[in-house]
Design a protein around this motif. Sequence first.
Motif, PDB file in Angstrom:
ATOM      1  N   VAL A 140       1.973  -9.116   2.963  1.00  0.00           N
ATOM      2  CA  VAL A 140       1.549  -7.733   2.753  1.00  0.00           C
ATOM      3  C   VAL A 140       0.534  -7.718   1.626  1.00  0.00           C
ATOM      4  O   VAL A 140       0.652  -8.477   0.667  1.00  0.00           O
ATOM      5  CB  VAL A 140       2.748  -6.798   2.449  1.00  0.00           C
ATOM      6  CG1 VAL A 140       3.451  -7.210   1.179  1.00  0.00           C
ATOM      7  CG2 VAL A 140       2.298  -5.348   2.366  1.00  0.00           C
ATOM      8  N   GLU A 141      -0.457  -6.876   1.782  1.00  0.00           N
ATOM      9  CA  GLU A 141      -1.498  -6.715   0.762  1.00  0.00           C
ATOM     10  C   GLU A 141      -1.658  -5.226   0.506  1.00  0.00           C
ATOM     11  O   GLU A 141      -1.752  -4.428   1.450  1.00  0.00           O
ATOM     12  CB  GLU A 141      -2.807  -7.307   1.275  1.00  0.00           C
ATOM     13  CG  GLU A 141      -3.999  -7.045   0.397  1.00  0.00           C
ATOM     14  CD  GLU A 141      -5.312  -7.406   1.072  1.00  0.00           C
ATOM     15  OE1 GLU A 141      -6.360  -7.095   0.485  1.00  0.00           O
ATOM     16  OE2 GLU A 141      -5.304  -7.969   2.185  1.00  0.00           O
ATOM     17  N   LEU A 142      -1.679  -4.842  -0.749  1.00  0.00           N
ATOM     18  CA  LEU A 142      -1.897  -3.440  -1.107  1.00  0.00           C
ATOM     19  C   LEU A 142      -3.387  -3.156  -1.046  1.00  0.00           C
ATOM     20  O   LEU A 142      -4.178  -3.796  -1.730  1.00  0.00           O
ATOM     21  CB  LEU A 142      -1.356  -3.153  -2.511  1.00  0.00           C
ATOM     22  CG  LEU A 142      -1.584  -1.734  -3.033  1.00  0.00           C
ATOM     23  CD1 LEU A 142      -0.887  -0.698  -2.148  1.00  0.00           C
ATOM     24  CD2 LEU A 142      -1.104  -1.617  -4.467  1.00  0.00           C
ATOM     25  N   VAL A 143      -3.765  -2.201  -0.214  1.00  0.00           N
ATOM     26  CA  VAL A 143      -5.160  -1.787  -0.101  1.00  0.00           C
ATOM     27  C   VAL A 143      -5.463  -0.748  -1.170  1.00  0.00           C
ATOM     28  O   VAL A 143      -6.506  -0.768  -1.806  1.00  0.00           O
ATOM     29  CB  VAL A 143      -5.466  -1.248   1.316  1.00  0.00           C
ATOM     30  CG1 VAL A 143      -6.889  -0.729   1.402  1.00  0.00           C
ATOM     31  CG2 VAL A 143      -5.215  -2.334   2.353  1.00  0.00           C
ATOM     32  N   GLY A 144      -4.502   0.168  -1.397  1.00  0.00           N
ATOM     33  CA  GLY A 144      -4.686   1.173  -2.438  1.00  0.00           C
ATOM     34  C   GLY A 144      -3.686   2.297  -2.321  1.00  0.00           C
ATOM     35  O   GLY A 144      -2.926   2.381  -1.351  1.00  0.00           O
ATOM     36  N   VAL A 145      -3.691   3.158  -3.330  1.00  0.00           N
ATOM     37  CA  VAL A 145      -2.847   4.350  -3.340  1.00  0.00           C
ATOM     38  C   VAL A 145      -3.760   5.527  -3.615  1.00  0.00           C
ATOM     39  O   VAL A 145      -4.470   5.544  -4.620  1.00  0.00           O
ATOM     40  CB  VAL A 145      -1.747   4.267  -4.426  1.00  0.00           C
ATOM     41  CG1 VAL A 145      -0.910   5.536  -4.453  1.00  0.00           C
ATOM     42  CG2 VAL A 145      -0.875   3.041  -4.226  1.00  0.00           C
ATOM     43  N   GLU A 146      -3.743   6.478  -2.706  1.00  0.00           N
ATOM     44  CA  GLU A 146      -4.602   7.652  -2.868  1.00  0.00           C
ATOM     45  C   GLU A 146      -3.911   8.878  -2.296  1.00  0.00           C
ATOM     46  O   GLU A 146      -3.380   8.844  -1.183  1.00  0.00           O
ATOM     47  CB  GLU A 146      -5.938   7.426  -2.156  1.00  0.00           C
ATOM     48  CG  GLU A 146      -6.966   8.498  -2.438  1.00  0.00           C
ATOM     49  CD  GLU A 146      -8.320   8.169  -1.838  1.00  0.00           C
ATOM     50  OE1 GLU A 146      -8.996   9.122  -1.416  1.00  0.00           O
ATOM     51  OE2 GLU A 146      -8.694   6.989  -1.769  1.00  0.00           O
ATOM     52  N   ALA A 147      -3.908   9.941  -3.070  1.00  0.00           N
ATOM     53  CA  ALA A 147      -3.337  11.225  -2.656  1.00  0.00           C
ATOM     54  C   ALA A 147      -1.902  11.069  -2.149  1.00  0.00           C
ATOM     55  O   ALA A 147      -1.514  11.662  -1.144  1.00  0.00           O
ATOM     56  CB  ALA A 147      -4.217  11.887  -1.588  1.00  0.00           C
ATOM     57  N   GLY A 148      -1.113  10.245  -2.850  1.00  0.00           N
ATOM     58  CA  GLY A 148       0.293  10.081  -2.493  1.00  0.00           C
ATOM     59  C   GLY A 148       0.563   9.189  -1.302  1.00  0.00           C
ATOM     60  O   GLY A 148       1.686   9.123  -0.820  1.00  0.00           O
ATOM     61  N   VAL A 149      -0.455   8.490  -0.812  1.00  0.00           N
ATOM     62  CA  VAL A 149      -0.286   7.604   0.335  1.00  0.00           C
ATOM     63  C   VAL A 149      -0.643   6.181  -0.078  1.00  0.00           C
ATOM     64  O   VAL A 149      -1.733   5.936  -0.607  1.00  0.00           O
ATOM     65  CB  VAL A 149      -1.183   8.040   1.522  1.00  0.00           C
ATOM     66  CG1 VAL A 149      -1.061   7.062   2.686  1.00  0.00           C
ATOM     67  CG2 VAL A 149      -0.830   9.445   1.967  1.00  0.00           C
ATOM     68  N   ALA A 150       0.290   5.259   0.140  1.00  0.00           N
ATOM     69  CA  ALA A 150       0.032   3.839  -0.121  1.00  0.00           C
ATOM     70  C   ALA A 150      -0.464   3.208   1.175  1.00  0.00           C
ATOM     71  O   ALA A 150       0.172   3.344   2.218  1.00  0.00           O
ATOM     72  CB  ALA A 150       1.296   3.140  -0.600  1.00  0.00           C
ATOM     73  N   SER A 151      -1.604   2.550   1.098  1.00  0.00           N
ATOM     74  CA  SER A 151      -2.163   1.853   2.262  1.00  0.00           C
ATOM     75  C   SER A 151      -1.949   0.355   2.074  1.00  0.00           C
ATOM     76  O   SER A 151      -2.291  -0.194   1.026  1.00  0.00           O
ATOM     77  CB  SER A 151      -3.652   2.156   2.398  1.00  0.00           C
ATOM     78  OG  SER A 151      -3.851   3.540   2.582  1.00  0.00           O
ATOM     79  N   VAL A 152      -1.378  -0.267   3.101  1.00  0.00           N
ATOM     80  CA  VAL A 152      -1.086  -1.698   3.038  1.00  0.00           C
ATOM     81  C   VAL A 152      -1.607  -2.392   4.285  1.00  0.00           C
ATOM     82  O   VAL A 152      -1.722  -1.782   5.357  1.00  0.00           O
ATOM     83  CB  VAL A 152       0.436  -1.969   2.901  1.00  0.00           C
ATOM     84  CG1 VAL A 152       0.963  -1.480   1.569  1.00  0.00           C
ATOM     85  CG2 VAL A 152       1.217  -1.356   4.045  1.00  0.00           C
ATOM     86  N   ARG A 153      -1.917  -3.654   4.119  1.00  0.00           N
ATOM     87  CA  ARG A 153      -2.294  -4.511   5.243  1.00  0.00           C
ATOM     88  C   ARG A 153      -1.137  -5.476   5.430  1.00  0.00           C
ATOM     89  O   ARG A 153      -0.805  -6.232   4.520  1.00  0.00           O
ATOM     90  CB  ARG A 153      -3.597  -5.238   4.927  1.00  0.00           C
ATOM     91  CG  ARG A 153      -4.168  -6.000   6.104  1.00  0.00           C
ATOM     92  CD  ARG A 153      -5.588  -6.513   5.815  1.00  0.00           C
ATOM     93  NE  ARG A 153      -6.514  -5.391   5.798  1.00  0.00           N
ATOM     94  CZ  ARG A 153      -7.232  -5.012   4.726  1.00  0.00           C
ATOM     95  NH1 ARG A 153      -7.138  -5.664   3.592  1.00  0.00           N
ATOM     96  NH2 ARG A 153      -8.052  -3.984   4.789  1.00  0.00           N
TER      97      ARG A 153
END
Length: 195
Positions: free
Chosen positions: A123-136
């Motif tokens: 898993v890789e963290l893409v980012g956190v924005e507006a309360g949403v964590a985006s992961v690959r």
Amino acid sequence: MAEDQEPATAEDRAAVSAHRLADADVEARLARLDELLERVEGVAGPTAEAALEAVRGLTQVYGEALARVRDLAGPQLTGALTGDRLLHHLLVLHQLHPHPVERRVADAVEGVRAVLAQRGADVELVGVEAGVASVRVTAKGCGSSASAVEEAVRETLLAAAPELTAVQRVASAPAPAFVPLTDMLPTAAPAAGAT
């Protein structure tokens, strides 16, 4: 022994430890409390309202007590508090955790990577924005194992940062296609006079 002193003997410390809960016991009690609160919330009437108000009041008082402990703690003790699973959860619940959501999510991703690697996933963290964590998420195997990995990642991140509204999977970038080197070199122009 005075109340404001540490237990002096090994027997005293053992007696204090005997009243402590193991992590599994804490988890079981939290699950039971959730069940009981759901039942109380489902009941109409003044008794149910009073019970819920009592729970809210206790939560606020214990939250204030935890805030005072955190305020008295130095950096080393604060680090120890955030390293304990139950205390970490309580600090987040009462909005007292010293680390921002982005750091907690990044730490959770790093923590779950070792477990996933044993299962052939990452898993890789893409980012956190507006309360949403985006992961690959990458997982080897059938679709059911990939969805189980995604669910485990989602649960881990929401436990570390319950203020997240969602955890979304970002598609992996496709691997670059192989292009032979000869196709990238300019072709020589035919020599003058050659036919």
